[in-house]
Design a protein around this motif. Sequence first.
Motif, PDB file in Angstrom:
ATOM      1  N   ILE A 195       0.614  -1.254  -0.209  1.00 56.37           N
ATOM      2  CA  ILE A 195       0.118  -0.056  -0.101  1.00 56.37           C
ATOM      3  C   ILE A 195       1.105   1.462  -0.054  1.00 56.37           C
ATOM      4  O   ILE A 195       1.824   1.129   0.747  1.00 56.37           O
ATOM      5  CB  ILE A 195      -0.932   0.084   1.188  1.00 56.37           C
ATOM      6  CG1 ILE A 195      -1.707  -1.252   1.050  1.00 56.37           C
ATOM      7  CG2 ILE A 195      -1.767   1.207   1.398  1.00 56.37           C
ATOM      8  CD1 ILE A 195      -2.229  -1.734   2.606  1.00 56.37           C
ATOM      9  N   LEU A 196       0.691   2.052  -0.946  1.00 58.61           N
ATOM     10  CA  LEU A 196       1.505   3.280  -1.048  1.00 58.61           C
ATOM     11  C   LEU A 196       0.797   4.518  -0.428  1.00 58.61           C
ATOM     12  O   LEU A 196      -0.402   4.858  -0.462  1.00 58.61           O
ATOM     13  CB  LEU A 196       1.736   3.658  -2.664  1.00 58.61           C
ATOM     14  CG  LEU A 196       2.680   4.797  -2.815  1.00 58.61           C
ATOM     15  CD1 LEU A 196       4.140   4.562  -2.088  1.00 58.61           C
ATOM     16  CD2 LEU A 196       2.763   5.125  -4.229  1.00 58.61           C
ATOM     17  N   ALA A 197       1.462   5.230   0.776  1.00 63.66           N
ATOM     18  CA  ALA A 197       1.040   6.317   1.219  1.00 63.66           C
ATOM     19  C   ALA A 197       1.888   7.498   1.287  1.00 63.66           C
ATOM     20  O   ALA A 197       3.294   7.245   0.853  1.00 63.66           O
ATOM     21  CB  ALA A 197       0.749   5.823   2.838  1.00 63.66           C
ATOM     22  N   GLY A 198       1.550   8.556   1.567  1.00 65.03           N
ATOM     23  CA  GLY A 198       2.563   9.807   2.089  1.00 65.03           C
ATOM     24  C   GLY A 198       2.641  10.666   0.655  1.00 65.03           C
ATOM     25  O   GLY A 198       3.202  10.243  -0.391  1.00 65.03           O
ATOM     26  N   GLY A 199       1.880  11.789   0.816  1.00 65.82           N
ATOM     27  CA  GLY A 199       2.130  12.788  -0.276  1.00 65.82           C
ATOM     28  C   GLY A 199       1.197  12.645  -1.594  1.00 65.82           C
ATOM     29  O   GLY A 199       1.271  13.108  -2.498  1.00 65.82           O
ATOM     30  N   ALA A 259      -2.919  -0.819  -3.092  1.00 64.15           N
ATOM     31  CA  ALA A 259      -3.803   0.316  -2.890  1.00 64.15           C
ATOM     32  C   ALA A 259      -3.041   1.534  -2.472  1.00 64.15           C
ATOM     33  O   ALA A 259      -1.849   1.417  -2.145  1.00 64.15           O
ATOM     34  CB  ALA A 259      -4.692   0.012  -1.476  1.00 64.15           C
ATOM     35  N   VAL A 260      -3.661   2.643  -2.621  1.00 63.75           N
ATOM     36  CA  VAL A 260      -3.187   3.836  -2.145  1.00 63.75           C
ATOM     37  C   VAL A 260      -4.011   4.312  -1.121  1.00 63.75           C
ATOM     38  O   VAL A 260      -5.062   4.059  -0.886  1.00 63.75           O
ATOM     39  CB  VAL A 260      -3.020   5.116  -3.461  1.00 63.75           C
ATOM     40  CG1 VAL A 260      -2.353   4.599  -4.632  1.00 63.75           C
ATOM     41  CG2 VAL A 260      -4.593   5.463  -3.765  1.00 63.75           C
ATOM     42  N   ASP A 261      -3.120   5.035  -0.260  1.00 66.14           N
ATOM     43  CA  ASP A 261      -3.822   5.572   1.182  1.00 66.14           C
ATOM     44  C   ASP A 261      -3.659   7.062   1.139  1.00 66.14           C
ATOM     45  O   ASP A 261      -2.543   7.548   1.217  1.00 66.14           O
ATOM     46  CB  ASP A 261      -3.056   4.843   2.268  1.00 66.14           C
ATOM     47  CG  ASP A 261      -3.747   5.276   3.569  1.00 66.14           C
ATOM     48  OD1 ASP A 261      -4.324   6.357   3.870  1.00 66.14           O
ATOM     49  OD2 ASP A 261      -3.306   4.250   4.421  1.00 66.14           O
ATOM     50  N   VAL A 262      -4.692   7.827   1.015  1.00 68.98           N
ATOM     51  CA  VAL A 262      -4.584   9.190   0.978  1.00 68.98           C
ATOM     52  C   VAL A 262      -5.381   9.975   2.159  1.00 68.98           C
ATOM     53  O   VAL A 262      -6.314   9.548   2.580  1.00 68.98           O
ATOM     54  CB  VAL A 262      -5.633   9.870  -0.210  1.00 68.98           C
ATOM     55  CG1 VAL A 262      -5.179  11.178  -0.438  1.00 68.98           C
ATOM     56  CG2 VAL A 262      -4.942   8.892  -1.615  1.00 68.98           C
TER      57      VAL A 262
END
Length: 205
Positions: free
Chosen positions: A153-157, A174-177
Amino acid sequence: MNRTKIKICGLFRPCDAEFVNSAQPDFAGFVFYEKSRRNVTPQEARKLREAIRPEIRTVGVFVDAPLERIAALYRERTIGIVQLHGGEDDFFIERLRQTLPRAEIWKAFKIRSAKDLLSAERSCADRVLLDNGYGTGKCFDWSLIRSLSRPFILAGGLTPRNIPEAVSRFHPYAVDVSSGVEKDGLKDRDKIAAAVDAIRSMEEY
């Protein structure tokens, strides 16, 4: 290849539930961490869960929280996924798994170097989340991701503007926003919709 999923994290107002119901992301996150400006109490989270569409899975974000507190929120179905954002190690994750054998467990890692990525690679968590830090709202060095072989899961900015690049380059699970869909520190309906639309437009990926 399966479509990248999207999580909108840090909901704490009743209207936030309305925003995600309208946009329909895959996941909605509640932060159970007193030092966070997005912190919610179990009671507030319970009301949000009741207001959010049942098909949107809720994720509880914890930072070195007692196992019993996590378990209680999961058992009452306020959350459906556990996300660990502190110093929790594999031993803690295994204890949690024994306590909640059906729970999906995510573990967040601050990525500063290849060594950090190796820790994520070896984690026994069901899924790993790669982040720049704890709510900094900035991207880390994405070039480090190339050496990771497991889904993540990719997060940050992340924002509606850079989500397509992230998905096309790395195909994350997934992306975490969170801050990327806020205006003046509060969740914004239009930005949430734009972030989800950015993912939906990438169906071919």
